[in-house]
Scaffold this motif. Structure first.
Motif, PDB file in Angstrom:
ATOM      1  N   GLN A 163      41.343  41.556  67.435  1.00 13.88           N
ATOM      2  CA  GLN A 163      41.665  41.595  65.833  1.00 13.88           C
ATOM      3  C   GLN A 163      40.347  41.371  65.113  1.00 13.88           C
ATOM      4  OE1 GLN A 163      44.186  38.212  65.050  1.00 13.88           O
ATOM      5  NE2 GLN A 163      45.110  39.383  63.267  1.00 13.88           N
ATOM      6  N   ALA A 164      40.420  41.956  63.995  1.00 14.25           N
ATOM      7  CA  ALA A 164      39.460  41.568  62.930  1.00 14.25           C
ATOM      8  C   ALA A 164      39.973  41.623  61.407  1.00 14.25           C
ATOM      9  CB  ALA A 164      38.209  42.353  62.929  1.00 14.25           C
ATOM     10  N   GLY A 165      39.655  40.901  60.809  1.00 14.52           N
ATOM     11  CA  GLY A 165      40.344  40.931  59.363  1.00 14.52           C
ATOM     12  C   GLY A 165      39.528  40.060  58.246  1.00 14.52           C
ATOM     13  N   VAL A 166      40.287  40.197  57.211  1.00 17.49           N
ATOM     14  CA  VAL A 166      39.531  39.234  56.042  1.00 17.49           C
ATOM     15  C   VAL A 166      40.673  38.909  54.993  1.00 17.49           C
ATOM     16  CG1 VAL A 166      38.833  41.570  54.668  1.00 17.49           C
ATOM     17  CG2 VAL A 166      37.827  39.186  54.161  1.00 17.49           C
ATOM     18  N   ASP A 167      40.555  37.643  54.629  1.00 18.27           N
ATOM     19  CA  ASP A 167      41.413  37.234  53.466  1.00 18.27           C
ATOM     20  C   ASP A 167      40.858  36.929  52.269  1.00 18.27           C
ATOM     21  OD1 ASP A 167      43.866  36.674  55.096  1.00 18.27           O
ATOM     22  OD2 ASP A 167      42.836  35.207  56.137  1.00 18.27           O
ATOM     23  N   ILE A 168      41.142  37.568  50.975  1.00 22.36           N
ATOM     24  CA  ILE A 168      40.496  37.641  49.849  1.00 22.36           C
ATOM     25  C   ILE A 168      41.301  36.671  48.915  1.00 22.36           C
ATOM     26  CG2 ILE A 168      39.456  38.918  48.096  1.00 22.36           C
ATOM     27  CD1 ILE A 168      39.229  41.170  49.971  1.00 22.36           C
ATOM     28  N   ALA A 169      40.952  35.515  48.567  1.00 21.76           N
ATOM     29  CA  ALA A 169      41.800  34.741  47.860  1.00 21.76           C
ATOM     30  C   ALA A 169      41.730  35.078  46.289  1.00 21.76           C
ATOM     31  CB  ALA A 169      41.299  33.129  47.678  1.00 21.76           C
ATOM     32  N   THR A 170      43.088  34.924  45.705  1.00 17.00           N
ATOM     33  CA  THR A 170      43.200  35.531  44.439  1.00 17.00           C
ATOM     34  C   THR A 170      43.493  34.535  43.303  1.00 17.00           C
ATOM     35  OG1 THR A 170      45.352  35.936  44.813  1.00 17.00           O
ATOM     36  CG2 THR A 170      43.917  37.726  45.321  1.00 17.00           C
ATOM     37  N   HIS A 171      44.717  33.800  43.653  1.00 19.00           N
ATOM     38  CA  HIS A 171      45.036  32.731  42.536  1.00 19.00           C
ATOM     39  C   HIS A 171      45.765  31.558  43.305  1.00 19.00           C
ATOM     40  CE1 HIS A 171      45.620  30.593  38.839  1.00 19.00           C
ATOM     41  NE2 HIS A 171      47.068  30.818  38.900  1.00 19.00           N
ATOM     42  N   GLU A 172      45.372  30.516  43.258  1.00 20.57           N
ATOM     43  CA  GLU A 172      45.957  29.242  43.850  1.00 20.57           C
ATOM     44  C   GLU A 172      46.376  29.404  45.172  1.00 20.57           C
ATOM     45  OE1 GLU A 172      49.476  28.509  41.255  1.00 20.57           O
ATOM     46  OE2 GLU A 172      48.164  27.494  39.598  1.00 20.57           O
ATOM     47  N   ARG A 173      47.566  29.566  45.639  1.00 18.33           N
ATOM     48  CA  ARG A 173      48.062  29.770  47.179  1.00 18.33           C
ATOM     49  C   ARG A 173      47.937  31.368  47.516  1.00 18.33           C
ATOM     50  NH1 ARG A 173      50.585  25.136  49.497  1.00 18.33           N
ATOM     51  NH2 ARG A 173      50.804  23.444  47.659  1.00 18.33           N
ATOM     52  N   TRP A 174      47.696  32.347  46.717  1.00 20.24           N
ATOM     53  CA  TRP A 174      47.858  33.634  47.108  1.00 20.24           C
ATOM     54  C   TRP A 174      46.614  34.352  47.625  1.00 20.24           C
ATOM     55  CZ3 TRP A 174      52.736  35.630  47.281  1.00 20.24           C
ATOM     56  CH2 TRP A 174      53.634  34.910  46.525  1.00 20.24           C
ATOM     57  N   SER A 175      46.697  35.551  48.300  1.00 21.76           N
ATOM     58  CA  SER A 175      45.465  36.002  48.774  1.00 21.76           C
ATOM     59  C   SER A 175      45.928  37.496  49.129  1.00 21.76           C
ATOM     60  CB  SER A 175      44.877  35.376  50.143  1.00 21.76           C
ATOM     61  OG  SER A 175      45.909  35.408  51.191  1.00 21.76           O
ATOM     62  N   VAL A 176      45.020  38.236  49.391  1.00 22.03           N
ATOM     63  CA  VAL A 176      45.011  39.679  49.714  1.00 22.03           C
ATOM     64  C   VAL A 176      44.674  39.826  51.311  1.00 22.03           C
ATOM     65  CG1 VAL A 176      44.423  42.086  49.451  1.00 22.03           C
ATOM     66  CG2 VAL A 176      44.886  40.598  47.702  1.00 22.03           C
ATOM     67  N   ASN A 177      45.248  40.306  51.997  1.00 25.63           N
ATOM     68  CA  ASN A 177      45.030  40.417  53.549  1.00 25.63           C
ATOM     69  C   ASN A 177      44.757  41.856  53.946  1.00 25.63           C
ATOM     70  OD1 ASN A 177      46.168  40.725  56.597  1.00 25.63           O
ATOM     71  ND2 ASN A 177      44.716  39.055  56.297  1.00 25.63           N
ATOM     72  N   LEU A 178      43.430  42.039  54.545  1.00 28.15           N
ATOM     73  CA  LEU A 178      43.353  43.275  55.489  1.00 28.15           C
ATOM     74  C   LEU A 178      42.876  42.790  56.721  1.00 28.15           C
ATOM     75  CD1 LEU A 178      40.583  44.835  52.809  1.00 28.15           C
ATOM     76  CD2 LEU A 178      43.083  45.274  52.981  1.00 28.15           C
ATOM     77  N   ASP A 179      43.779  43.702  57.602  1.00 30.91           N
ATOM     78  CA  ASP A 179      43.682  43.185  59.044  1.00 30.91           C
ATOM     79  C   ASP A 179      43.665  44.813  60.079  1.00 30.91           C
ATOM     80  OD1 ASP A 179      44.389  40.700  61.062  1.00 30.91           O
ATOM     81  OD2 ASP A 179      45.322  42.655  61.792  1.00 30.91           O
ATOM     82  N   VAL A 180      42.649  44.527  61.137  1.00 26.77           N
ATOM     83  CA  VAL A 180      42.890  45.562  61.911  1.00 26.77           C
ATOM     84  C   VAL A 180      42.900  44.971  63.355  1.00 26.77           C
ATOM     85  CG1 VAL A 180      41.421  47.558  62.949  1.00 26.77           C
ATOM     86  CG2 VAL A 180      41.501  47.176  60.324  1.00 26.77           C
ATOM     87  N   LYS A 181      43.852  45.710  64.236  1.00 28.24           N
ATOM     88  CA  LYS A 181      43.876  45.156  65.619  1.00 28.24           C
ATOM     89  C   LYS A 181      43.768  46.448  66.596  1.00 28.24           C
ATOM     90  CE  LYS A 181      47.437  41.849  64.367  1.00 28.24           C
ATOM     91  NZ  LYS A 181      47.618  42.624  62.938  1.00 28.24           N
ATOM     92  N   LYS A 182      43.133  46.230  67.660  1.00 28.72           N
ATOM     93  CA  LYS A 182      43.027  47.183  68.676  1.00 28.72           C
ATOM     94  C   LYS A 182      44.033  46.790  70.084  1.00 28.72           C
ATOM     95  CE  LYS A 182      41.913  51.115  71.072  1.00 28.72           C
ATOM     96  NZ  LYS A 182      42.302  52.258  70.621  1.00 28.72           N
ATOM     97  N   ILE A 183      45.045  47.293  70.183  1.00 32.62           N
ATOM     98  CA  ILE A 183      45.816  46.950  71.252  1.00 32.62           C
ATOM     99  C   ILE A 183      45.644  47.672  72.700  1.00 32.62           C
ATOM    100  CG2 ILE A 183      48.318  46.582  72.110  1.00 32.62           C
ATOM    101  CD1 ILE A 183      49.026  45.551  68.999  1.00 32.62           C
ATOM    102  N   PHE A 184      45.441  47.256  73.554  1.00 32.54           N
ATOM    103  CA  PHE A 184      45.352  47.987  75.021  1.00 32.54           C
ATOM    104  C   PHE A 184      46.527  47.860  75.509  1.00 32.54           C
ATOM    105  CE2 PHE A 184      41.211  46.238  73.534  1.00 32.54           C
ATOM    106  CZ  PHE A 184      40.439  47.543  73.583  1.00 32.54           C
TER     107      PHE A 184
END
Length: 215
Positions: A163-184
């Motif tokens: 897995q690899a991803g990133v959280d991008i904080a927006t305001h207070e407790r909220w964020s935008v999340n992008l996530d990529v997984k490779k499952i075998f």
């Protein structure tokens, strides 16, 4: 499909994050819990030969299609950097037999593929906070329908996930999340009515985009 979805989501996330630079946000920290609600594209990669039960070639290969569905993820932070995430969702896939002029539906099946991963968050106090992870998943096949005279039984089983991803904080407790997984994941499928069998190598790329809330 995965690249287009992820690129669009990433551009939107950067725009939101840019507009939020002057706003306060809650950083990741020990004891924190994050709930992510995502739209997820599950794209199986495998294509396996279909043989008779005795092992003779049929000239056909098994292939599963992709699906896009909502998923949720719940993350708990043991430390500021170290966390565990449990991800749940369900997708529907069509398995086809392909080869030469043949391209027929064999089975529609639902898959419940929960993933539990251990994550390391590289910059937990930053607004743009990437992470990497590794874990296990379990593929549970249920429901669905056999097609065109087939009676395919697919074995459930465990797989590994990166897995690899990133959280991008927006305001207070909220964020935008992008996530990529490779499952075998590889399993066996048998149709005793037609006396054929195949490996089912899914090995999907799982690309997600969504919003998170930190408790």
């Amino acid at each position: 499909m995965i690249i287009r979805t992820t690129t669009t989501a990433f551009a939107a996330a950067l725009a939101i994050a840019g507009a939020a630079q002057a706003q306060d946000f809650q950083p990741k920290e020990k004891g924190g819990i994050v709930l992510n609600v995502r739209v997820t594209d599950v794209a199986p990669q495998g294509s396996d030969p279909i043989t008779t039960l005795a092992g003779a070639s049929t000239g056909l290969r098994a292939k599963a299609n992709y699906d896009v569905m909502p998923t949720i993820g719940l993350t708990y932070f043991f430390t500021d950097n170290l966390a565990v995430e449990a991800i749940a969702g369900t997708t529907q896939h069509t398995i086809r037999a392909k080869g030469g002029a043949t391209n027929v539906n064999v089975k529609d099946t639902w898959v419940l593929p929960p993933v539990v991963s251990l994550q390391y968050h590289l910059a937990p106090k930053a607004k743009v906070s990437p992470y990497v992870g590794a874990g296990v998943n379990y593929m549970l096949f249920y429901g669905g329908d056999d097609k065109n005279g087939f009676d395919l039984k697919i074995d459930d089983g465990f797989g590994l996930a990166l897995q690899a991803g990133v959280d991008i904080a927006t305001h207070e407790r909220w964020s935008v999340n992008l996530d990529v997984k490779k499952i075998f994941f590889e399993t066996d499928a048998v149709d005793r009515t037609n006396r054929i069998k195949t490996k089912v190598t899914l090995n999907p790329w799982v690309a997600s985009a969504g919003v998170g809330y930190r408790f």
